[in-house]
Design a protein around this motif. Sequence first.
Motif, PDB file in Angstrom:
ATOM      1  N   ILE A 149       1.180  -1.129  -0.137  1.00  0.00           N
ATOM      2  CA  ILE A 149       0.318   0.022   0.119  1.00  0.00           C
ATOM      3  C   ILE A 149       0.500   1.463  -0.199  1.00  0.00           C
ATOM      4  CG2 ILE A 149      -2.025  -0.775   0.881  1.00  0.00           C
ATOM      5  CD1 ILE A 149      -0.683   0.130   3.875  1.00  0.00           C
ATOM      6  N   LEU A 150       1.804   1.137  -0.874  1.00  0.00           N
ATOM      7  CA  LEU A 150       3.007   1.882  -0.462  1.00  0.00           C
ATOM      8  C   LEU A 150       2.331   3.214  -1.009  1.00  0.00           C
ATOM      9  CD1 LEU A 150       6.157   2.342  -0.258  1.00  0.00           C
ATOM     10  CD2 LEU A 150       6.158   2.470  -2.883  1.00  0.00           C
ATOM     11  N   ASP A 151       0.869   3.529  -1.822  1.00  0.00           N
ATOM     12  CA  ASP A 151       1.404   4.903  -1.644  1.00  0.00           C
ATOM     13  C   ASP A 151       0.491   5.560  -0.895  1.00  0.00           C
ATOM     14  OD1 ASP A 151      -0.966   3.293  -1.875  1.00  0.00           O
ATOM     15  OD2 ASP A 151      -1.555   4.104  -3.590  1.00  0.00           O
ATOM     16  N   GLU A 152      -0.624   4.838  -0.312  1.00  0.00           N
ATOM     17  CA  GLU A 152      -1.001   5.805   1.149  1.00  0.00           C
ATOM     18  C   GLU A 152       0.020   5.635   1.646  1.00  0.00           C
ATOM     19  OE1 GLU A 152      -3.857   2.865   2.828  1.00  0.00           O
ATOM     20  OE2 GLU A 152      -4.407   2.174   0.188  1.00  0.00           O
ATOM     21  N   VAL A 153       1.307   4.846   2.576  1.00  0.00           N
ATOM     22  CA  VAL A 153       2.244   4.520   3.133  1.00  0.00           C
ATOM     23  C   VAL A 153       2.688   6.341   3.282  1.00  0.00           C
ATOM     24  CG1 VAL A 153       4.581   3.907   3.979  1.00  0.00           C
ATOM     25  CG2 VAL A 153       2.723   2.144   3.597  1.00  0.00           C
ATOM     26  N   VAL A 154       3.361   6.537   1.356  1.00  0.00           N
ATOM     27  CA  VAL A 154       4.116   7.638   1.430  1.00  0.00           C
ATOM     28  C   VAL A 154       3.241   8.972   1.815  1.00  0.00           C
ATOM     29  CG1 VAL A 154       5.148   9.169  -0.627  1.00  0.00           C
ATOM     30  CG2 VAL A 154       5.629   6.521  -0.523  1.00  0.00           C
ATOM     31  N   HIS A 155       2.191   9.214   1.872  1.00  0.00           N
ATOM     32  CA  HIS A 155       1.183   9.936   2.446  1.00  0.00           C
ATOM     33  C   HIS A 155       0.859  10.680   3.295  1.00  0.00           C
ATOM     34  CE1 HIS A 155      -1.791  13.234   1.773  1.00  0.00           C
ATOM     35  NE2 HIS A 155      -2.299  12.453   3.039  1.00  0.00           N
ATOM     36  N   ARG A 156       0.942   9.174   3.824  1.00  0.00           N
ATOM     37  CA  ARG A 156       0.691   9.106   5.247  1.00  0.00           C
ATOM     38  C   ARG A 156       2.639   9.527   6.027  1.00  0.00           C
ATOM     39  NH1 ARG A 156       0.450   3.674   7.798  1.00  0.00           N
ATOM     40  NH2 ARG A 156      -1.341   3.258   6.923  1.00  0.00           N
ATOM     41  N   TYR A 157       3.443   9.031   5.214  1.00  0.00           N
ATOM     42  CA  TYR A 157       4.591   9.701   6.416  1.00  0.00           C
ATOM     43  C   TYR A 157       5.406  11.501   5.340  1.00  0.00           C
ATOM     44  CZ  TYR A 157       4.268   5.197   9.277  1.00  0.00           C
ATOM     45  OH  TYR A 157       3.826   4.156  10.310  1.00  0.00           O
ATOM     46  N   THR A 158       4.935  11.370   4.152  1.00  0.00           N
ATOM     47  CA  THR A 158       5.085  12.504   3.676  1.00  0.00           C
ATOM     48  C   THR A 158       4.597  13.948   3.404  1.00  0.00           C
ATOM     49  OG1 THR A 158       5.410  11.282   1.485  1.00  0.00           O
ATOM     50  CG2 THR A 158       7.469  11.020   3.583  1.00  0.00           C
ATOM     51  N   LYS A 159       3.550  13.038   3.260  1.00  0.00           N
ATOM     52  CA  LYS A 159       2.356  14.434   2.976  1.00  0.00           C
ATOM     53  C   LYS A 159       2.239  14.576   1.867  1.00  0.00           C
ATOM     54  CE  LYS A 159       1.117  14.253   7.293  1.00  0.00           C
ATOM     55  NZ  LYS A 159       0.014  13.263   7.887  1.00  0.00           N
ATOM     56  N   ASP A 160       3.174  13.269   0.766  1.00  0.00           N
ATOM     57  CA  ASP A 160       3.593  14.158  -0.819  1.00  0.00           C
ATOM     58  C   ASP A 160       2.075  13.225  -1.823  1.00  0.00           C
ATOM     59  OD1 ASP A 160       5.814  15.140  -1.376  1.00  0.00           O
ATOM     60  OD2 ASP A 160       6.815  13.702  -1.176  1.00  0.00           O
ATOM     61  N   ALA A 161       1.232  13.982  -2.159  1.00  0.00           N
ATOM     62  CA  ALA A 161      -0.215  13.854  -2.527  1.00  0.00           C
ATOM     63  C   ALA A 161      -0.088  12.684  -3.589  1.00  0.00           C
ATOM     64  CB  ALA A 161      -0.974  14.701  -3.343  1.00  0.00           C
ATOM     65  N   SER A 162       0.870  12.396  -4.167  1.00  0.00           N
ATOM     66  CA  SER A 162       1.046  12.073  -5.440  1.00  0.00           C
ATOM     67  C   SER A 162       2.731  11.515  -6.332  1.00  0.00           C
ATOM     68  CB  SER A 162       0.386  12.200  -6.608  1.00  0.00           C
ATOM     69  OG  SER A 162       1.609  13.898  -7.443  1.00  0.00           O
ATOM     70  N   ALA A 163       3.151  10.971  -6.756  1.00  0.00           N
ATOM     71  CA  ALA A 163       4.316  10.318  -7.132  1.00  0.00           C
ATOM     72  C   ALA A 163       4.296  10.435  -8.727  1.00  0.00           C
ATOM     73  CB  ALA A 163       4.942   9.210  -5.689  1.00  0.00           C
ATOM     74  N   HIS A 194      11.932   6.576  -1.012  1.00  0.00           N
ATOM     75  CA  HIS A 194      12.617   7.491  -1.589  1.00  0.00           C
ATOM     76  C   HIS A 194      11.723   8.224  -2.747  1.00  0.00           C
ATOM     77  CE1 HIS A 194      14.878  11.164  -3.592  1.00  0.00           C
ATOM     78  NE2 HIS A 194      14.483  10.397  -4.995  1.00  0.00           N
ATOM     79  N   VAL A 195      10.474   8.946  -2.850  1.00  0.00           N
ATOM     80  CA  VAL A 195       9.716   9.706  -3.840  1.00  0.00           C
ATOM     81  C   VAL A 195      10.652  10.193  -4.946  1.00  0.00           C
ATOM     82  CG1 VAL A 195       7.733  10.910  -4.720  1.00  0.00           C
ATOM     83  CG2 VAL A 195       8.038  10.131  -2.151  1.00  0.00           C
ATOM     84  N   VAL A 196      10.664   9.865  -6.207  1.00  0.00           N
ATOM     85  CA  VAL A 196      11.440  10.235  -7.148  1.00  0.00           C
ATOM     86  C   VAL A 196      10.677  11.631  -7.562  1.00  0.00           C
ATOM     87  CG1 VAL A 196      12.238   9.730  -9.944  1.00  0.00           C
ATOM     88  CG2 VAL A 196      11.784   7.903  -7.791  1.00  0.00           C
ATOM     89  N   ARG A 197      11.955  12.606  -7.121  1.00  0.00           N
ATOM     90  CA  ARG A 197      11.395  13.862  -7.829  1.00  0.00           C
ATOM     91  C   ARG A 197      13.310  14.540  -7.756  1.00  0.00           C
ATOM     92  NH1 ARG A 197       6.636  14.737  -6.856  1.00  0.00           N
ATOM     93  NH2 ARG A 197       5.527  13.819  -4.722  1.00  0.00           N
TER      94      ARG A 197
END
Length: 295
Positions: A210-224, A241-244
């Motif tokens: 559920i990586l998309d949910e986890v990323v949002h939970r811990y980093t507040k990034d809405a999308s990747a 690591h969110v690729v940016r």
Amino acid sequence: MFRRGVRRDGADVPRDGEFTFLSEAEAARLRAFVREAFAERGIEVTVEPGRVTTDSGWRFGLTNLAAVCHNDSRGPRRWRTLVDQHVDRVVRSLDGPQALRALPRERLLAQLFPRFIPGGDPALLKAFGYGPRSVPGLLEVLALDLPETVEMLTADSVAELGEPTALRDRALQNLRAVRADRHKVVRDKEGSHVDVLMGGSYFIASLALILDEVVHRYTKDASAPDGVLVALPHRHQLAFHVVRGGDAGPSLHTMARFATVGFEQSPGALSPSVFWWREGEFTRVATDQAWPPGP
């Protein structure tokens, strides 16, 4: 976090062939403790380099126990106690009733979670190869989180409990309640930026599902939109690591080293690789060591 375990016998002492983080003397001592512990409980075992086998044919791996002993800061003087605790849990699992027959169905469903295990062993593939191929080299299985153990369900057990797709959906629903005990952001002078989740739960690595949910939970990034780099070195850790922009290269290098160290020296080892996740799909992109990829 990235430090390899201390070699208490010195770097020039011969290493064990099965557990390279132990010296030959340390590994021999650990195996002797295991044989003694089983014998004291009335069970004779044949001790092999990486496992023990009882007279009745039950086999138990020693990798996790070896890693637990190695990582205990109190040193070898504590090993016999750790071995006794581990063997007690194994013996209780042999003597106790099967959870599938002992617990009400709704309680079983409430304790059902997805779990990753290494996928390179043909015997494991035969027993647990029923799940989707979500992460290369790993098997995704269904497991029951019981008070003292985590019981992985074979294909036959899953068929007995219900329809596999519905069971996986329930397991993912339960997974959403799992929280890491610790969230750490690792940065270095090369510009890397890696989020690391750690915890006592056996299902921290499973949060990759559920990586998309986890990323949002811990980093507040809405999308990747460019995806996420992710590592699952062992069952108690997940790094991402969110690729940016331009920090993906340094972060990939950091994660490869991180994954290798965690994979080599931690209980519940999963993978030394780094994966690229995008739109729910995982692709292996890097590893810091030679490793057979498995299925």
